[in-house]
Design a protein around this motif. Structure first.
Motif, PDB file in Angstrom:
ATOM      1  N   THR A 133      15.669 -64.387  62.252  1.00  0.00           N
ATOM      2  CA  THR A 133      16.573 -65.343  61.061  1.00  0.00           C
ATOM      3  C   THR A 133      15.243 -66.459  60.504  1.00  0.00           C
ATOM      4  OG1 THR A 133      18.357 -65.005  62.105  1.00  0.00           O
ATOM      5  CG2 THR A 133      18.366 -66.822  60.655  1.00  0.00           C
ATOM      6  N   ILE A 134      14.982 -67.615  61.834  1.00  0.00           N
ATOM      7  CA  ILE A 134      14.084 -68.589  61.724  1.00  0.00           C
ATOM      8  C   ILE A 134      12.882 -68.076  60.863  1.00  0.00           C
ATOM      9  CG2 ILE A 134      12.462 -69.849  63.449  1.00  0.00           C
ATOM     10  CD1 ILE A 134      14.512 -70.424  65.686  1.00  0.00           C
ATOM     11  N   VAL A 135      12.428 -66.921  61.263  1.00  0.00           N
ATOM     12  CA  VAL A 135      10.981 -66.641  60.262  1.00  0.00           C
ATOM     13  C   VAL A 135      11.591 -66.458  59.111  1.00  0.00           C
ATOM     14  CG1 VAL A 135       9.950 -64.837  60.163  1.00  0.00           C
ATOM     15  CG2 VAL A 135       9.721 -65.344  62.145  1.00  0.00           C
ATOM     16  N   VAL A 136      12.747 -65.635  58.237  1.00  0.00           N
ATOM     17  CA  VAL A 136      12.553 -65.576  56.851  1.00  0.00           C
ATOM     18  C   VAL A 136      13.038 -66.919  56.433  1.00  0.00           C
ATOM     19  CG1 VAL A 136      15.565 -65.117  57.406  1.00  0.00           C
ATOM     20  CG2 VAL A 136      14.034 -63.813  55.604  1.00  0.00           C
ATOM     21  N   LEU A 194      19.817 -59.898  56.401  1.00  0.00           N
ATOM     22  CA  LEU A 194      19.310 -58.651  56.684  1.00  0.00           C
ATOM     23  C   LEU A 194      18.119 -59.182  58.050  1.00  0.00           C
ATOM     24  CD1 LEU A 194      18.459 -56.071  53.705  1.00  0.00           C
ATOM     25  CD2 LEU A 194      20.435 -55.808  55.275  1.00  0.00           C
ATOM     26  N   ALA A 195      18.163 -59.860  58.254  1.00  0.00           N
ATOM     27  CA  ALA A 195      16.838 -60.248  59.127  1.00  0.00           C
ATOM     28  C   ALA A 195      17.654 -60.385  60.328  1.00  0.00           C
ATOM     29  CB  ALA A 195      16.216 -61.150  58.619  1.00  0.00           C
ATOM     30  N   PRO A 196      18.883 -61.011  60.331  1.00  0.00           N
ATOM     31  CA  PRO A 196      19.379 -61.245  62.304  1.00  0.00           C
ATOM     32  C   PRO A 196      19.768 -59.148  62.787  1.00  0.00           C
ATOM     33  CG  PRO A 196      20.527 -61.961  60.525  1.00  0.00           C
ATOM     34  CD  PRO A 196      19.681 -61.730  59.498  1.00  0.00           C
ATOM     35  N   ILE A 197      20.166 -58.084  61.929  1.00  0.00           N
ATOM     36  CA  ILE A 197      20.327 -57.520  62.032  1.00  0.00           C
ATOM     37  C   ILE A 197      18.883 -56.539  62.821  1.00  0.00           C
ATOM     38  CG2 ILE A 197      21.116 -55.147  61.301  1.00  0.00           C
ATOM     39  CD1 ILE A 197      22.738 -56.828  59.256  1.00  0.00           C
ATOM     40  N   ALA A 198      18.316 -56.658  61.445  1.00  0.00           N
ATOM     41  CA  ALA A 198      16.743 -56.654  62.071  1.00  0.00           C
ATOM     42  C   ALA A 198      16.202 -56.670  63.543  1.00  0.00           C
ATOM     43  CB  ALA A 198      15.351 -57.007  61.091  1.00  0.00           C
ATOM     44  N   GLY A 199      16.705 -58.210  63.382  1.00  0.00           N
ATOM     45  CA  GLY A 199      16.415 -58.253  64.958  1.00  0.00           C
ATOM     46  C   GLY A 199      16.541 -58.118  66.382  1.00  0.00           C
ATOM     47  N   ALA A 200      18.550 -57.811  65.994  1.00  0.00           N
ATOM     48  CA  ALA A 200      18.680 -57.052  66.979  1.00  0.00           C
ATOM     49  C   ALA A 200      18.829 -55.977  67.613  1.00  0.00           C
ATOM     50  CB  ALA A 200      20.584 -57.911  66.359  1.00  0.00           C
ATOM     51  N   ILE A 201      18.125 -55.012  66.525  1.00  0.00           N
ATOM     52  CA  ILE A 201      18.153 -53.746  67.087  1.00  0.00           C
ATOM     53  C   ILE A 201      16.292 -53.726  67.674  1.00  0.00           C
ATOM     54  CG2 ILE A 201      17.003 -52.223  65.744  1.00  0.00           C
ATOM     55  CD1 ILE A 201      18.991 -52.482  63.211  1.00  0.00           C
ATOM     56  N   THR A 202      15.471 -54.649  66.751  1.00  0.00           N
ATOM     57  CA  THR A 202      14.504 -54.772  67.827  1.00  0.00           C
ATOM     58  C   THR A 202      14.922 -55.421  69.196  1.00  0.00           C
ATOM     59  OG1 THR A 202      13.446 -55.843  65.622  1.00  0.00           O
ATOM     60  CG2 THR A 202      12.074 -56.098  67.591  1.00  0.00           C
ATOM     61  N   ALA A 247       9.462 -55.847  57.403  1.00  0.00           N
ATOM     62  CA  ALA A 247       8.611 -56.281  56.178  1.00  0.00           C
ATOM     63  C   ALA A 247       9.064 -54.971  55.197  1.00  0.00           C
ATOM     64  CB  ALA A 247       6.988 -56.753  56.604  1.00  0.00           C
ATOM     65  N   ARG A 248       8.439 -54.121  55.508  1.00  0.00           N
ATOM     66  CA  ARG A 248       7.719 -53.045  54.563  1.00  0.00           C
ATOM     67  C   ARG A 248       9.357 -52.377  54.038  1.00  0.00           C
ATOM     68  NH1 ARG A 248       3.923 -47.006  56.530  1.00  0.00           N
ATOM     69  NH2 ARG A 248       1.995 -48.822  56.515  1.00  0.00           N
ATOM     70  N   ILE A 249      10.438 -51.438  55.344  1.00  0.00           N
ATOM     71  CA  ILE A 249      11.461 -51.716  54.127  1.00  0.00           C
ATOM     72  C   ILE A 249      12.368 -52.305  53.060  1.00  0.00           C
ATOM     73  CG2 ILE A 249      11.830 -49.374  55.342  1.00  0.00           C
ATOM     74  CD1 ILE A 249      14.181 -51.129  57.117  1.00  0.00           C
ATOM     75  N   GLY A 250      11.413 -54.143  53.074  1.00  0.00           N
ATOM     76  CA  GLY A 250      12.424 -54.674  52.519  1.00  0.00           C
ATOM     77  C   GLY A 250      13.825 -55.526  53.222  1.00  0.00           C
ATOM     78  N   VAL A 251      13.510 -55.630  54.895  1.00  0.00           N
ATOM     79  CA  VAL A 251      14.355 -56.843  55.638  1.00  0.00           C
ATOM     80  C   VAL A 251      14.315 -57.883  54.672  1.00  0.00           C
ATOM     81  CG1 VAL A 251      14.402 -57.330  57.810  1.00  0.00           C
ATOM     82  CG2 VAL A 251      14.771 -55.138  57.363  1.00  0.00           C
ATOM     83  N   PHE A 252      12.919 -58.559  54.644  1.00  0.00           N
ATOM     84  CA  PHE A 252      12.812 -60.017  54.175  1.00  0.00           C
ATOM     85  C   PHE A 252      13.549 -60.348  52.842  1.00  0.00           C
ATOM     86  CE2 PHE A 252      10.249 -59.132  58.213  1.00  0.00           C
ATOM     87  CZ  PHE A 252      11.026 -59.924  58.996  1.00  0.00           C
ATOM     88  N   ARG A 253      13.510 -59.357  52.276  1.00  0.00           N
ATOM     89  CA  ARG A 253      14.233 -59.933  50.614  1.00  0.00           C
ATOM     90  C   ARG A 253      14.835 -60.930  50.774  1.00  0.00           C
ATOM     91  NH1 ARG A 253      12.941 -54.012  48.134  1.00  0.00           N
ATOM     92  NH2 ARG A 253      10.377 -54.065  48.980  1.00  0.00           N
ATOM     93  N   LEU A 254      16.551 -60.150  51.298  1.00  0.00           N
ATOM     94  CA  LEU A 254      17.429 -60.625  51.982  1.00  0.00           C
ATOM     95  C   LEU A 254      17.939 -61.246  53.059  1.00  0.00           C
ATOM     96  CD1 LEU A 254      19.297 -57.460  50.590  1.00  0.00           C
ATOM     97  CD2 LEU A 254      18.923 -60.136  49.389  1.00  0.00           C
ATOM     98  N   PHE A 255      17.931 -62.806  53.013  1.00  0.00           N
ATOM     99  CA  PHE A 255      18.124 -63.017  54.490  1.00  0.00           C
ATOM    100  C   PHE A 255      18.802 -62.919  55.650  1.00  0.00           C
ATOM    101  CE2 PHE A 255      21.223 -65.780  52.124  1.00  0.00           C
ATOM    102  CZ  PHE A 255      22.023 -66.159  53.657  1.00  0.00           C
TER     103      PHE A 255
END
Lengths: 292, 259
Positions: A234-237, A167-175, A157-165
């Motif tokens: 994705t659901i969260v975003v 990007l969220a699945p990518i961050a999710g997959a890494i998590t 969230a800090r680096i702005g992943v939730f600004r563009l929807f």
């Protein structure tokens, strides 16, 4: 962390030490179990690997929670129970509807995105503690996985992943990748690879192909966790997009790191019509139906 | 959905200080995992857990609850590890890549006996300890009141949340929402359920936090307890005995050189 989120507390240094110590213990536990003794541990049940896995992860998680909780202002503490209930109820609802994912960390990621990693860590650990106390003790040793989710979602969230929807699945997959790696020693050394019917069969298949126990549980995790976390993010975003921006901008963390971009920052009371998706409209209708 | 498994009775076990029971549970877990042979778990089971369950009077519920959790785990454990254990050498029976090995079965026995103790002991604690009392006892021992607030508050929220989720589900179904279809479709179905749920629940957080702040929730001062949890000298001594036993269990294998 932000200066606004830290209450005046003389124990600040102590909390920093707790957080550092917790992180070190968790990492050291994993390294000891995986790198330190790669082959011999899995050869027999005659080793203390199980104890080290549980003790290291639980002590590390508790230290992190104790260090993190003092950073939370009252408004965040009031939000955490709602998020935990969301984790547990949706996790339970999903098993009723019959989707082959867990979706049991929506609340953790939501809180991380709105109030930062410290809040996510507390939400995550207490979710598994409460789950362990009420429905299934199996959740307790896995508390550390939720710590990973909270921390990673908070920094995403800090680096702005939730600004563009997208990007969220990518961050999710890494998590999910990190979750799978961290949880593998617990599945292997505490539960012998048998945490459920389907997962157990996959672990067995990997072992039959010549993998070690730890290798098999890691591969099993890698098959399910990245997908599950990508869907959850994705659901969260989408939920965050449906929330009114007035509500989102109440959070100091959101304002400080521009979690949802700068344009909402300039006009905090402006509603965000561009983000009103079809789902959000359906949600509003549903909300109206519900209130009636 | 039940929020707590607490079985309200008046046995000696129920009346023990929750911290004593928690320390005992932790000591039991440390002992069975520190000395990783199956008969240590069996001794703990027969000498500690079974008598405690009988005295508490919650034995029946303990059995039915834990069997529901344990049977699938143990079944999968014995089948998977018995047939595919990587360190298996003594082959009893084989069929293609699957071979039943003595080592695999012994591994399953070792891990299985520990899981049995872990699950039975934790469910017994949950059955005999009211969550609220556990929280106040832990707060008296220096746990941050924020933890106590979050855990107690969640336990009250879950039923309300469940009701709300169900009514949203029914409302959406009445509008023609279908729960059938491919997994991907069913994930899409989750969204019109989740957004109203989240919006509704998060809107009253603001008022709640104002009310809490008005009652000095954020104050770092030490709290006194409204209803003190009874504690005895005997239990205080017992807790240290449990800690000593756990430390002894960790040292035993190292001293005996069996590792």
């Amino acid at each position: 962390m932000s200066s606004t989120a830290v209450p005046a507390d003389s124990k600040k240094v102590r909390n920093r030490i707790f957080i550092a110590l917790g992180t070190i213990i968790i990492i050291a536990t994993y390294l000891y179990l995986v790198v330190g003794q790669p082959t011999d541990i899995a050869k027999s049940s005659f080793s203390q690997a199980g104890l080290i896995a549980i003790a290291g992860y639980v002590i590390g998680a508790i230290l992190l929670a104790v260090g993190a909780i003092h950073r939370l202002p009252t408004a965040t503490v009031a939000m955490v129970p709602v998020a935990i209930a969301l984790n547990i109820v949706v996790g339970q609802l999903v098993s009723v509807i019959g989707i082959p994912v867990y979706l049991d960390s929506i609340g953790t990621i939501l809180v991380s995105a709105l109030a930062g990693p410290a809040a996510g860590v507390v939400t995550g650990i207490l979710t598994n503690v409460i789950w362990g106390l009420t429905l299934s003790p199996i959740a307790l040793p896995y508390a550390v996985v939720q710590v990973v989710i909270g921390v990673m979602a908070g920094y995403a969230a800090r680096i702005g992943v939730f600004r563009l929807f997208y990007l969220a699945p990518i961050a999710g997959a890494i998590t999910g990748l990190v979750c799978a790696i961290v949880s593998a020693p617990i599945s292997a050394f505490v539960f012998g690879g048998a945490t459920g019917g389907g997962t157990g069969a996959i672990v067995g298949a990997f072992q039959a192909m010549g993998q070690s126990l730890l290798g098999a549980t890691t591969l099993q995790g890698l098959m399910s966790d990245p997908l599950d976390k990508a869907i959850t993010f994705t659901i969260v975003v989408l939920i965050l997009a449906a929330l009114p921006s007035r509500f989102r901008n109440r959070f100091p963390f959101v304002r400080e790191y521009h979690v949802f971009g700068r344009k909402n920052q300039a006009l905090p009371t402006l509603p965000a019509p561009a983000q009103k998706t079809a789902d959000a409209v359906a949600a509003d209708v549903a909300d109206a139906t519900d209130k009636k | 959905m039940p929020t707590s498994l607490f079985d309200n009775r008046k046995s000696v076990i129920h009346r023990l200080n929750p911290v004593t029971k928690l320390v005992a549970l932790l000591a039991i877990i440390v002992i069975v995992f520190a000395i990783p042979v199956w008969w240590v778990s069996a001794i703990v089971l027969v000498v500690v857990i079974v008598p405690a369950a009988v005295i508490s009077g919650s034995g029946g519920r303990l059995l039915s609850l834990s069997l529901k959790i344990l049977i699938p785990i143990l079944l999968v454990l014995f089948i998977v590890q018995g047939l595919t254990f990587p360190g298996g050498e003594t082959i009893l029976w084989r069929w293609g890549v699957l071979k039943l090995t003595t080592e695999g079965l012994l591994f399953a026995l070792g891990v299985g006996s520990r899981i049995i103790v872990l699950i039975l002991a934790s469910i017994l604690l949950v059955l005999t300890t009211h969550p609220g009392q556990l929280m106040s006892a832990l707060s008296e021992h220096g746990m941050s009141p924020k933890f106590a607030y979050i855990i107690s508050s969640t336990l009250q929220l879950i039923p309300a949340f469940s009701d709300r989720a169900n009514s949203i589900l029914l409302a959406q179904q009445a509008r023609g929402l279908s729960l059938k279809g491919s997994p991907f479709r069913r994930i899409k179905v989750m969204l019109p359920l989740l957004s109203p749920l989240v919006l509704g629940m998060f809107t009253d957080v603001e008022e709640r936090s104002t009310a809490m702040e008005a009652r000095a929730f954020g104050s770092p001062a030490k709290r006194t307890s409204l209803i003190p949890v009874p504690d005895t000298t005997l239990q205080r001594v017992l807790r240290w005995v449990f800690v000593a036993l756990a430390l002894g269990a960790i040292a035993t294998p190292i001293l005996m050189g069996i590792l």
